[in-house]
Every structure is written in C-alpha cells, then in structure tokens.
Design a protein around this motif. Structure first.
Motif, PDB file in Angstrom:
ATOM      1  N   PRO A 108       0.845  -1.169   0.103  1.00  0.00           N
ATOM      2  CA  PRO A 108      -0.008  -0.030   0.015  1.00  0.00           C
ATOM      3  C   PRO A 108       0.838   1.228  -0.286  1.00  0.00           C
ATOM      4  CG  PRO A 108      -0.595  -1.423   1.565  1.00  0.00           C
ATOM      5  CD  PRO A 108       0.696  -2.112   1.336  1.00  0.00           C
TER       6      PRO A 108
ATOM      7  N   ARG B   8      -3.645   1.458  -2.905  1.00  0.00           N
ATOM      8  CA  ARG B   8      -2.710   0.400  -3.567  1.00  0.00           C
ATOM      9  C   ARG B   8      -2.655   1.189  -5.036  1.00  0.00           C
ATOM     10  NH1 ARG B   8       0.305  -4.314  -2.234  1.00  0.00           N
ATOM     11  NH2 ARG B   8      -1.284  -4.474  -0.436  1.00  0.00           N
TER      12      ARG B   8
ATOM     13  N   GLU C  12      -8.307  -0.737   0.739  1.00  0.00           N
ATOM     14  CA  GLU C  12      -7.597  -0.157  -0.033  1.00  0.00           C
ATOM     15  C   GLU C  12      -8.598   0.248  -1.311  1.00  0.00           C
ATOM     16  OE1 GLU C  12      -4.834  -2.889  -1.624  1.00  0.00           O
ATOM     17  OE2 GLU C  12      -3.747  -2.861   0.211  1.00  0.00           O
TER      18      GLU C  12
END
Length: 742
Positions: A531, A733, A673
């Motif tokens: 990430p 990400r 994410e």
C-alpha cells in the motif's frame, strides 16, 4: 598472541603486554563508551566510578561530591574518553611493534608512492585464554593518526577443529530480517535496512550476482524455513533489530539485563537463571506481532542448515559479553564455531547509523573488497559524520579465513571494475513463510504488447524512464519508475502478466456481495508491491502543497478501542494511531488517492491510477482459488495479515507480514484499499478487463484492515464507501498500465 601480518614483512609475533588498566576500569570505559551524543541513552554510574571519571577530567560539569548518577552522552567528554583509551591501546600494541610498523610503511611507500599505506594487524584470540584482549575496543586504533599510514585491527578467533577456506561461490544470497516487534518495552526502530543494502549494491561490479531475499515476517521459524530452502547455496544472514545481553525467563520468555528483581511484572513469573547471561535477538512473533527473544542456541540451530558465509547482526549488544569472567558468551562470539565470520557490536547502535553502515558495507563488498578491507573502508567513511559510533561494528573471523576474501565470492577475474549505475541486485519476493502451503504458479504470460515474455530484458537505455530491477522470467517482475528529473523513483511495483481467473466466491458469509463467481480475463498491468505509505504521500504533499479533504474541512472519523468517532484534528498527518513513514497512509478520500496517482503519473511519464476491483482480486489471489491467498486455514492468517487479532490496535509497517506468491504484501489486512470502480452487483457473465459501472454512489474498497476480523480479510470479500469518506483504517494501492519499459 599479537601477530602483525603484512604482505611486505610477513608475520611478526610479540608476547602480550600487561594491561594498563584494571578489569573494573575496563568495565567503566565500556559503559561510558556506550553513550552517544543523544539524551535517550543513559547509564547509571556508582559514586566510585564518578570519582574516577572526575579524576580523568571526563565529566562535564565535574561533580564535587560524587554520588550515584545517571549520565547521558552530553555529560561526558566523549572525544577525550576515546583519546585516552586509544593512547592505552597504542601503548599496548603499537609501541612494541614500532620498528616493524616503520618497516612496513616504508616498504609500501617505496613500492607505490601514490598509495596511502594501511597496516592490517591480526589479533588472534583463543576462547580459553585471551578473554581480556577480546573486550578491548581495538577499533579505536583505526583513528590513531600516524604520519606514515593507517592502522586496521582484525579479530580472529582460533578454533582447532574448524575447517579451512570454503569453495568460491559464483552467486550469493542475502537473507534480510528487519525485526521491529510491537512491544511496549521496546522502542520502534522504523527500519529501512533492506533498502539501504540494495542502494549500497546498486551500480557495483558484483551487484547482479547478489540476490536480496527479505525474510518476512522477521520470525525465527521464517528464518529456519529460508535457510533450509537454500541448502548448499552460499548465504549472508543480515539481521536488523533489537539485541540484548542478559537472562531470559523460561516461563514468559522475557529478557532482562538485571540479575535481581522481577522484570516480568508477574509475582508468579520469576526469572529462572542458569549460569552466566548471554546474548539474545528480538525476532517478531508472526501471530502476535510481539517480541520473540531468540538466544544463541536457537540461532545456532537455524544457521547450521545452510552454507552461511557471513552473519551481520545490526543489533545493539549483539557482541556484548560482559557476564562474569567469560566475554566469549556474547551472541557473535558463540556463533563462530558455526559460521566463519560475524559482524556485530558490543555497543548500542542508533538506527540511522546502523542503516548507513549497512549501505556502505554492501557497497564495499559489491566492489569485491575482502571483509577486512571492506570494514576498514566503511569505518573511515563513517568517522567524520558519526564520531561516537563509527567504531562500534566489529568483525570476527575464524583464523583460517585470512582476510575473508574467499568467503564472499566471487571470482572477480572475469568482471569489469565498473558497472552501470542501472545495475542492481536481484530482489526476490519471499512469497512464502516457513512450512508454506503449495501455491498455484503465476499464469503464463500473454503475447500482448508490454507483457513479460520470460526473456531477459535488454539493457536499459539512458532515455528509458523505467528502471528494471528484477526479472523472474514467467514470474511477476519488480521495478521502479524513475522520475523525469532523473533523481527520484516512484514506489516499487510488481508487473503481472495477464491471465484468466475466477472472481467472486460461492461462500455465504454475512452478505451476498461476492456471490455469482464468474470468469474474468485481464491484460498485463503493474500493482504496488505495498500500500502507498505515509512517507510516499508526504513526498507528494510537500512537493505540491496538497491538502487533503480532512485537512481542509476539519477532521474525519477515526477508529479507536471504543469504536468510530469524529475528530476535528484527525487527518493523514494525525491519524490518532501510532504511525511513521513506513506505515500505510490513511485518512484519505477517493479523490485524495487519485490526486496522488495523477501527480505520480506526471513525475514519471507513466499512467498510474487505482486498481480496478478485478485487478485487485487477481493480484490478491496470486493464482489461488482458496479463501485466502495462502489457502483455507484461518489459523495461518496471522502470518500474512495485520488484522484485529495481531495488529495491536493500529496499522503496521508495510511488508511486515508474509507476501503472497507474487511478492505482494498486505493484500490481507492492515488497511482497506480504495479501488477505482463504482460499486455494483456482480454479473455471472464472462468479463474482459472490467472497470465497473460508469456511475454510482459508493466506491469499492478491498482487503480488510487492522480492525477487521478474519472474514473481512478474505480474498473475495467486498466492501464499499462513499468517495468522500475517510478514516484511519482506509488507504490505497497503486495500479500502473502501459508497457513495462518505455
């Protein structure tokens, strides 16, 4: 026995001379030398010791009435202390050898007037005899300025039954453990050791013959598995983290450097101490994230499974040996009958200094210097910027290893003395922990433009903005894009060959969002290895002056032990959890994440964005069709994910857990994410490169977080948030499209 060794004059032996100070004085000097220029490190000195330091005019200010005092480095004239100890060492060693030293330097200057001469002295020590000599800080003599040349001391330990020189190695693998356990009693180190090792090797003649393999998580079983997997391959084991010298409780496995008291904090958990204290390293327990103190016996058992040529212990007190009469009970010394060379320190060592040492050491080794010369060069380079700590790393060699040249490779006769600055070491994603489940292989590469073909890439031209670091053939490929200014690089990416997989799940857990499993085909693309971190987002914010929505509109929601609540001053800089630049950035809206992607695209000339939901799940599964990337056993989730059971109520540094089979970290847990898609129900129809509907009210988030349970971390689990939502368990990400290299 003191033996001066030189190619010019051969070997000269001298009988040991009496020590110019007592054992008690030596202990005082050792503890005073522990202190550096900061206020964090302190030592307690008795009234008698304070009186001795006063008499030598080493205290500032002087103490008129000595009492027991806690001192930091600011309270001692540290340079004067080093000068005093250096004079004593010179009197013991250099004065008796003055004639031979003059002869050595004169011969070298005659042979090569343009080369500054260096005298390498071999200090050969026997465990059963030379205890006092081993304790002395001989490295301080490296700064003993002689008009005729420089001095370097090498410590050699004599073992009668140890085999001689190993066979030369064509390639070398470096197993890197960065252990920073989440333990209240240990300060967080925020380690970047692996990056420094790679930076040191980059551009050196031997860089492409060295493979860097992170052992993650930095647990003892993971190290055992990595060493057994490599068998007879020559290996360096590089450990970065905390070290300690003392006693370990056999009940709670806590370590204390105090002989008495109850450091366990539990009335029923007293320390069971047997014999003298010894050395320990702070490994990370993969299930709890807490410290797992491993002693000498455990480390020796692990190292015996491989052809280990060198152990680097970048950890405090990793060569400390001050218990009773035996200074050979330190971690480094006890490993010498298992491995031929150890670099360690008997002193505390600041994290930044340790990382700089790692970079300079591997840079010297990458240029083919033998161990003795490499360490000498590193210490010279560190003398000026780190006057309190340059001498602290110590090299221990078996006496039969000479200067250590043959240990670490590498036949340099066929190599040029220079290398392109684009040449880097091979970086191998670990992809599995000890006792790993069988993983599906990465799919065969497609023939689409930009796909990985399995061929070795052509050398990069100066106009190519993509820096290829690793090629695994048919496996995913690691790389960094270089900024157009030629001075910076973007986050590390993994290039994935395209393929077809089954998206979704047949499991019914707590919703039907992931129902209707269906086939999806994707073309090649790149995905962030980790990430995006707070440090990477900070670079963007400082370069552009960007302010996130939470910064502009007065805070956001944050999670703590009592649940979610709004905080007016919460944002990515102040997320209400303990973070540093190695943690994933949080408290960002979907638009904040996209702003970073757009900036990175401009800086690199490439196309960055957020992963589509299909790209995210394909990357997470890494060829698997199981509940998690590693299989169906929830009991192994703690090896791969930082989630509610092991995260310690906060995010964890990226890459702390195991990677999946394609070298991607934190796909399960740590932070949710953001994906690029609007959320919508699945269709059972086959899809080609899907990117979701054109509009919607909520965006997809994937992966689970540090507050998620095991179900929320499943590969197929779907979640959603409004695009303006943010909190301290939500990050993102990167995705990158376009050709692998320009």
């Amino acid at each position: 026995m003191l033996r001066a060794s030189s190619e010019v004059i051969g070997e000269v032996e001298r009988d040991p001379t009496p020590l110019p100070f007592s054992a008690d004085e030596l202990g005082l000097f050792e503890r005073a030398l522990d202190l550096n220029g900061g206020n964090d490190l302190k030592r307690t000195f008795s009234a008698d010791e304070i009186a001795q330091l006063n008499a030598m005019e080493l205290l500032r200010p002087p103490r008129d009435q000595p009492t027991d005092v806690i001192l930091s480095g600011h309270d001692i004239h540290r340079e004067q202390l080093r000068i005093q100890v250096r004079r004593w060492l010179a009197k013991m060693l250099l004065d008796p050898l003055a004639g031979e030293i003059d002869q050595h330097f004169a011969a070298l200057r005659t042979a090569d007037p343009d080369k500054y001469p260096v005298l390498y002295l071999r200090l050969e020590l026997r465990p059963e005899r030379d205890l006092a000599l081993l304790r002395l800080p001989w490295e301080l003599l490296h700064e003993h300025r002689l008009t005729r040349g420089d001095i370097h001391i090498g410590r050699y330990i004599l073992y009668g039954a140890i085999p001689g020189l190993p066979a030369p190695a064509e390639r070398l693998r470096v197993l890197v453990l960065q252990s920073d356990p989440a333990d209240d009693d240990l300060p967080h180190l925020h380690l970047r050791e692996r990056d420094e090792i790679i930076a040191g090797l980059k551009g050196t003649p031997l860089a492409t013959r060295v493979a860097i393999e992170p052992v993650e998580p930095a647990g003892y079983r993971a190290l055992q598995g990595a060493l057994r997997a490599h068998g007879d391959q020559p290996v360096i084991v590089h450990f970065a983290g905390h070290g300690e010298f003392g006693w370990r409780c056999e009940q709670c496995r806590g370590v204390s450097h105090a002989r008495e008291g109850n450091p366990c904090g539990d009335a029923e958990c007293g320390f069971y101490r047997h014999g003298e204290p010894t050395g320990f390293l702070a490994f990370t327990d993969p299930n709890t994230g807490k410290v797992d103190w491993v002693g000498i016996a455990g480390l020796r058992n692990a190292l015996k499974w491989a052809d280990v040529r060198l152990v680097v212990l970048n950890a405090c007190k990793s060569a400390a040996g001050r218990g009773g009469e035996d200074v050979f009970n330190g971690m480094a010394q006890q490993l010498m009958d298992v491995v031929p060379a150890v670099i360690a320190t008997p002193f505390p060592l600041a994290t930044k200094v340790a990382e700089e040492f790692a970079r300079l050491l591997y840079q010297a080794l990458g240029h083919g210097l033998p161990l003795v010369e490499a360490l000498h060069q590193v210490q010279q380079d560190m003398t000026e910027p780190h006057p309190d700590e340059w001498y602290r790393p110590v090299l221990y060699l078996r006496a039969r290893q000479g200067d250590g040249r043959q240990l670490l490779l590498l036949d340099t006769t066929e190599l040029s003395t220079t290398a392109s600055t684009n040449d880097g070491p091979v970086l191998i994603p670990q992809g599995q922990c000890a006792d790993p489940p069988i993983q599906a292989q990465a799919p065969a590469p497609t023939t689409a433009i930009g796909a990985v073909t399995g061929q070795k890439p052509e050398p990069r031209s100066d106009s190519d903005n993509s820096k290829i670091v690793v090629s695994h053939g048919n496996r995913p490929t690691s790389f960094w894009d270089t900024f157009t200014d030629g001075m910076h690089t973007g986050p590390e990416m993994i290039w994935l060959p395209g393929g077809t997989f089954r998206m979704g799940s047949t499991q019914i857990v707590d919703n039907d969002r992931e129902q209707l499993p269906h086939a999806v085909t994707l073309g090649p693309y790149a995905v962030g290895k980790y990430p995006v971190t707070a440090g990477e987002f900070r670079d963007f914010a400082e370069a552009t002056g960007y302010r996130t929505r939470a910064e502009q509109e007065g805070g956001t929601w944050v999670r703590d032990k009592d649940g979610y609540e709004p905080k007016q001053d919460a944002n990515w800089r102040n997320p209400y959890i303990d973070q540093d630049d190695k943690h994933p950035v949080v408290c960002l809206t979907w638009d904040d994440a996209k702003a970073y992607c757009n900036w990175l695209s401009k800086q690199t000339g490439q196309t960055y964005g957020l992963l589509s939901e299909a790209q995210w799940e394909y990357a997470c599964r890494a060829g698997s069709e199981t509940t998690y990337c590693f299989g169906d056993d929830e009991g192994q989730l703690g090896d791969y994910a930082s989630y509610v059971r092991n995260a310690g109520d906060r995010t964890r540094p990226v890459g702390e857990r195991c990677a999946n089979a394609w070298g991607l970290y934190d796909m399960h847990g740590n932070v949710w994410e953001w994906c690029g898609d609007w959320f919508a129900d699945y269709s059972a129809d086959f899809e080609q490169d899907p990117h979701g509907p054109e509009s919607g009210s909520t965006r997809v988030v994937r992966g689970g977080s540090w507050v998620s349970d095991a179900s929320g971390c499943r590969s197929a689990y779907r979640h959603r948030n409004g695009p303006s939502y943010c909190n301290n368990d939500l990050g993102f990400r990167l995705s990158r499209t376009g050709p692998l290299h320009s």
